[in-house]
Design an enzyme around this catalytic site. Structure first.
Site, PDB file in Angstrom:
ATOM      1  N   THR A   1       0.858  -1.187   0.000  1.00  0.00           N
ATOM      2  CA  THR A   1       0.000   0.000   0.000  1.00  0.00           C
ATOM      3  C   THR A   1       0.890   1.231   0.000  1.00  0.00           C
ATOM      4  O   THR A   1       2.112   1.116   0.050  1.00  0.00           O
ATOM      5  CB  THR A   1      -0.945   0.026   1.225  1.00  0.00           C
TER       6      THR A   1
ATOM      7  N   GLY B   1       1.034   5.499  -7.344  1.00  0.00           N
ATOM      8  CA  GLY B   1       0.114   4.541  -7.949  1.00  0.00           C
ATOM      9  C   GLY B   1       0.491   4.166  -9.372  1.00  0.00           C
ATOM     10  O   GLY B   1       0.241   3.049  -9.822  1.00  0.00           O
TER      11      GLY B   1
ATOM     12  N   THR C   1      -0.007  -0.427  -5.380  1.00  0.00           N
ATOM     13  CA  THR C   1      -0.683   0.823  -5.040  1.00  0.00           C
ATOM     14  C   THR C   1      -1.566   1.215  -6.211  1.00  0.00           C
ATOM     15  O   THR C   1      -1.141   1.140  -7.361  1.00  0.00           O
ATOM     16  CB  THR C   1       0.362   1.937  -4.786  1.00  0.00           C
TER      17      THR C   1
ATOM     18  N   CYS D   1       4.038   1.880  -8.590  1.00  0.00           N
ATOM     19  CA  CYS D   1       4.039   0.719  -7.696  1.00  0.00           C
ATOM     20  C   CYS D   1       2.866  -0.207  -8.017  1.00  0.00           C
ATOM     21  O   CYS D   1       1.710   0.226  -7.992  1.00  0.00           O
ATOM     22  CB  CYS D   1       3.955   1.194  -6.242  1.00  0.00           C
TER      23      CYS D   1
END
EC number: 3.4.25.2
Length: 180
Positions: free
Chosen positions: A5, A165, A171, A168
């Site tokens: 996350t 985001g 994410t 990754c």
């Protein structure tokens, strides 16, 4: 699962007004599979005076949230004293020392990372902190945007998390943001 996350905490002053924000993505990953895209991993604590977010095992994080919130209440919202006592209690308890979660907690004056080993780390600049698998991407983006762009704080958090985001795989860009 421990790092899957991205959470970003950001505090400071913008146009002569103090701010504190925390943001996180919504992706929950189990192994190599996305099981939820809109999870909420951030919370407001102590009468909306402290913000927090977690990365890691959800069950472990809720245990940490509950424990931290109890200590924060007993310290009447004093974030500095709360993180110190939280760390002491965490290190004494064998069960807690095995939890696989990290937290960011912040208010208008402090930003702390609470690690899975019971360590308390104040953000290097006491301004920006990030955790999780996309944490380094979000942290780098936030530092650059903070230094070179005159963005509204909420926009800075949003754009930094979008960059994380995009880079990754753990994410996503389903971003939630809370502010004091």
């Amino acid at each position: 699962m421990f790092e899957a996350t991205t959470i970003l905490g950001y505090r400071g002053e913008f146009d002569n007004k103090k701010f504190a924000l925390i943001g996180g993505d919504g992706q929950v990953t189990l192994g190599n599979c996305v099981v939820k895209a809109n999870a909420i991993k951030i919370r407001s604590l102590y009468h909306n005076q402290v913000l927090s977010g977690f990365a890691g095992s959800t069950a472990d994080a809720f245990s940490l949230f509950d424990m931290f919130e109890r200590i924060l209440e007993s310290k009447k919202g004093d974030l500095f004293k709360s993180v110190v006592d939280f760390s002491k209690e965490w290190r004494k308890d064998k069960y807690l020392r095995r939890l696989e979660a990290m937290m960011i907690v912040l208010n208008f004056d402090h930003v702390f990372i609470l690690s899975g080993t019971g360590d308390v780390l104040e953000a290097e600049d006491n301004k920006i902190a990030a955790i999780g698998s996309g944490g380094n991407f979000a942290l780098s983006a936030a530092r650059a945007l903070d230094h070179f762009a005159h963005l509204e704080p909420r926009k800075l958090v949003e754009e930094s998390l979008k960059i994380a985001g995009d880079l990754c795989i753990y994410t996503n860009t389903n971003i939630k943001i809370l502010e004091l």
